[in-house]
Design a protein around this motif. Structure first.
Motif, PDB file in Angstrom:
ATOM      1  N   GLY A   1      60.975  33.006  29.881  1.00  0.00           N
ATOM      2  CA  GLY A   1      61.826  32.510  28.806  1.00  0.00           C
ATOM      3  C   GLY A   1      63.295  32.495  29.169  1.00  0.00           C
ATOM      4  O   GLY A   1      64.159  32.761  28.329  1.00  0.00           O
ATOM      5  N   GLY A   2      63.602  32.235  30.412  1.00  0.00           N
ATOM      6  CA  GLY A   2      64.992  32.210  30.855  1.00  0.00           C
ATOM      7  C   GLY A   2      65.496  33.537  31.377  1.00  0.00           C
ATOM      8  O   GLY A   2      66.587  33.610  31.959  1.00  0.00           O
ATOM      9  N   VAL A   3      64.746  34.619  31.200  1.00  0.00           N
ATOM     10  CA  VAL A   3      65.142  35.938  31.712  1.00  0.00           C
ATOM     11  C   VAL A   3      64.578  36.098  33.123  1.00  0.00           C
ATOM     12  O   VAL A   3      63.363  36.043  33.316  1.00  0.00           O
ATOM     13  CB  VAL A   3      64.614  37.071  30.806  1.00  0.00           C
ATOM     14  CG1 VAL A   3      64.903  38.432  31.422  1.00  0.00           C
ATOM     15  CG2 VAL A   3      65.241  36.966  29.417  1.00  0.00           C
ATOM     16  N   PRO A   4      65.438  36.278  34.121  1.00  0.00           N
ATOM     17  CA  PRO A   4      64.936  36.414  35.494  1.00  0.00           C
ATOM     18  C   PRO A   4      64.261  37.760  35.727  1.00  0.00           C
ATOM     19  O   PRO A   4      64.741  38.798  35.282  1.00  0.00           O
ATOM     20  CB  PRO A   4      66.204  36.279  36.342  1.00  0.00           C
ATOM     21  CG  PRO A   4      67.319  36.718  35.442  1.00  0.00           C
ATOM     22  CD  PRO A   4      66.910  36.321  34.054  1.00  0.00           C
ATOM     23  N   VAL A   5      63.138  37.722  36.422  1.00  0.00           N
ATOM     24  CA  VAL A   5      62.400  38.931  36.798  1.00  0.00           C
ATOM     25  C   VAL A   5      62.132  38.855  38.287  1.00  0.00           C
ATOM     26  O   VAL A   5      61.497  37.920  38.769  1.00  0.00           O
ATOM     27  CB  VAL A   5      61.064  39.034  36.024  1.00  0.00           C
ATOM     28  CG1 VAL A   5      60.244  40.212  36.549  1.00  0.00           C
ATOM     29  CG2 VAL A   5      61.316  39.179  34.530  1.00  0.00           C
ATOM     30  N   GLY A   6      62.620  39.838  39.027  1.00  0.00           N
ATOM     31  CA  GLY A   6      62.459  39.841  40.476  1.00  0.00           C
ATOM     32  C   GLY A   6      63.608  39.135  41.169  1.00  0.00           C
ATOM     33  O   GLY A   6      64.551  38.655  40.540  1.00  0.00           O
ATOM     34  N   GLY A   7      63.533  39.099  42.489  1.00  0.00           N
ATOM     35  CA  GLY A   7      64.553  38.409  43.260  1.00  0.00           C
ATOM     36  C   GLY A   7      65.919  39.043  43.188  1.00  0.00           C
ATOM     37  O   GLY A   7      66.937  38.359  43.332  1.00  0.00           O
TER      38      GLY A   7
END
Length: 345
Positions: A8-14
Motif C-alpha cells: 500500500g505504498g509503504v516500503p518493506v525491505g531493501g
C-alpha cells in the motif's frame, strides 16, 4: 540486503525502516468495530494492519474497512483461494496466504495473476503449528530447517508463475527455533522477512519472548517488518514493538529513560523517583536520554551519555547534563528541576 516490496505504498525491505504491524481481533465483517480498532492502532503507531478473512462475509467487508482507515490493509486467508480473489478485487494492499494450502496449480495461478495485475504482494506465513506432515516426519518435528524448507516450497509455487512480490515469515512458539529459522532463511534468500514469535502469551512473557526473538534478530541486521503477537489488546502489541525497535537502536522517538538498579549506597527512594520521571516523560516527544541515578558519588559519570539526569543523595541531589554537574538541589525539587532542564533542550 533484501529486495523491496510495497504494501500500500509503504516500503518493506531493501533498507527501508522496519515497520510495525498488528492484527485486529474484532469480527472482520463488523466494519464499525474493526475500523474503530484500526484507528486506535494507527494512533498507537501501527503502520500496517492485518485482518482475518475466514469467510465471504469478511471478504465483502474489506472494501468498506479500507475506505475508512489510513494504513495499508493486509488480509489473512487460509485454504480458500476465492477469498483471496475477492479481497484483491476489494482493494486490499497485501495477501497473507500459503499457496501450498489452497489446492491445485490453477488456484495458485489465479491468485498469483490477480495479485500481480494489481501489484499486491503476498506474504507466505510459515508457522510451526501448521507445518506440513511430510516435513514434520522428515525432520522429526518443528525445526529451523523444516520451517525454511516449507517456505521455499511455497515460494516455488509462486515463482513458477513469475510472481516475486513476496514477503516471508517463519514463526514458532520457540524463540530459539524461530531465531535460527530466520537466520537460515536470510542466508539463502533475499526476500524481505516479516519477524515474529507466535503464541508468546500475555503481555509480560509475550513481550519478553518477542524482545529476545525479534530484538535479537534485528540486532543482527535481520528483519524488515514485525509483529509482536500478544494475548492482549492489539494496541499493546504496537507499544511493545515500538519499545523493541528503540531497544534495538533502530528507532529514535521520544525520551529514553536510563536508571540505576540501586545498591547499598542509595539514600533515596530511587524506584519511586524513576517511576515519577518515567510517567512525566510520556509527555515528552524529544529524542533525548534522561538518567535517574541513586548515587551522587559516581552517578553523573556512569550516566555521562545521558542528555540530562539527576543523582539522588541524602535529602538532596545533583542535576547534571552530559555528565557535567549543573547544580545541587533539595530532594523534593529534583524532578521539577530536571524537567525544567528538559524544557531547555
Amino acid at each position: 540486503m533484501t529486495r523491496q516490496i510495497l504494501v500500500g505504498g509503504v516500503p518493506v525491505g531493501g533498507g527501508a525502516p522496519v515497520t510495525i504491524q498488528s492484527m485486529t481481533n474484532t469480527p472482520t465483517d463488523d466494519v464499525t468495530a474493526t475500523v474503530a480498532q484500526i484507528r486506535r492502532l494507527e494512533t498507537a503507531g501501527c503502520q500496517i494492519i492485518r485482518v482475518a478473512v475466514p469467510d465471504m462475509a469478511a471478504a465483502k467487508a474489506v472494501g468498506a474497512i479500507k475506505a475508512q482507515i489510513h494504513i495499508p490493509l493486509v488480509v489473512d486467508i487460509h485454504f480458500d483461494y476465492k477469498l483471496a480473489l475477492a479481497c484483491v478485487e476489494a482493494g486490499c494492499d497485501a495477501v497473507r496466504i500459503n499457496p501450498g494450502n489452497i489446492g491445485g496449480a490453477d488456484r495458485v495461478k489465479a491468485v498469483a495473476e490477480a495479485c500481480k495485475a494489481k501489484k499486491i504482494p503476498i506474504r507466505i506465513g510459515v508457522n510451526g503449528g501448521s507445518l506440513e506432515k511430510p516435513l514434520m516426519a522428515k525432520y522429526g518435528g518443528v525445526t529451523p530447517e523444516a520451517l525454511v524448507e516449507s517456505a521455499f516450497g511455497h515460494i516455488a509455487l509462486l515463482e513458477q508463475y513469475d510472481f516475486h512480490d513476496i514477503c516471508v515469515s517463519l514463526k514458532s512458539s520457540s524463540v530459539p527455533v524461530t531465531m535460527a529459522a530466520y537466520r537460515l532463511m536470510s542466508e539463502q534468500s533475499d526476500y524481505p522477512l516479516h519477524l515474529g514469535v507466535t503464541e508468546t502469551g500475555t503481555i509480560r512473557m509475550g513481550t519478553l519472548k518477542s524482545a529476545i526473538g525479534i530484538g535479537g534478530l534485528l540486532a543482527l541486521g535481520i528483519g524488515d517488518t514485525m509483529r509482536v503477537s500478544l494475548s492482549a489488546d492489539p494496541v499493546e502489541e504496537v507499544l511493545a514493538a515500538r519499545d523493541i525497535l528503540k531497544a534495538a537502536g533502530l528507532r529514535r522517538e521520544g525520551a529514553d529513560l536510563i536508571s540505576c538498579p540501586t545498591c547499598g549506597r542509595t539514600r533515596i527512594d530511587l524506584i519511586a523517583l524513576a517511576n515519577e520521571v518515567e510517567e512525566r516523560l510520556k509527555a515528552v516527544d524529544k529524542p533525548i536520554t534522561v538518567a535517574v541515578m541513586g548515587c551522587v558519588v559516581n552517578g553523573p559519570g556512569e550516566a555521562a551519555a545521558a542528555d540530562v539526569g539527576i543523582a539522588g543523595g541524602n535529602g538532596e541531589g545533583l542535576l547534571f547534563r552530559k555528565g557535567e554537574i549543573v547544580k545541587k538541589v533539595p530532594q523534593d525539587q529534583l524532578v521539577d528541576e530536571l524537567f525544567a532542564l528538559v524544557d531547555q533542550l
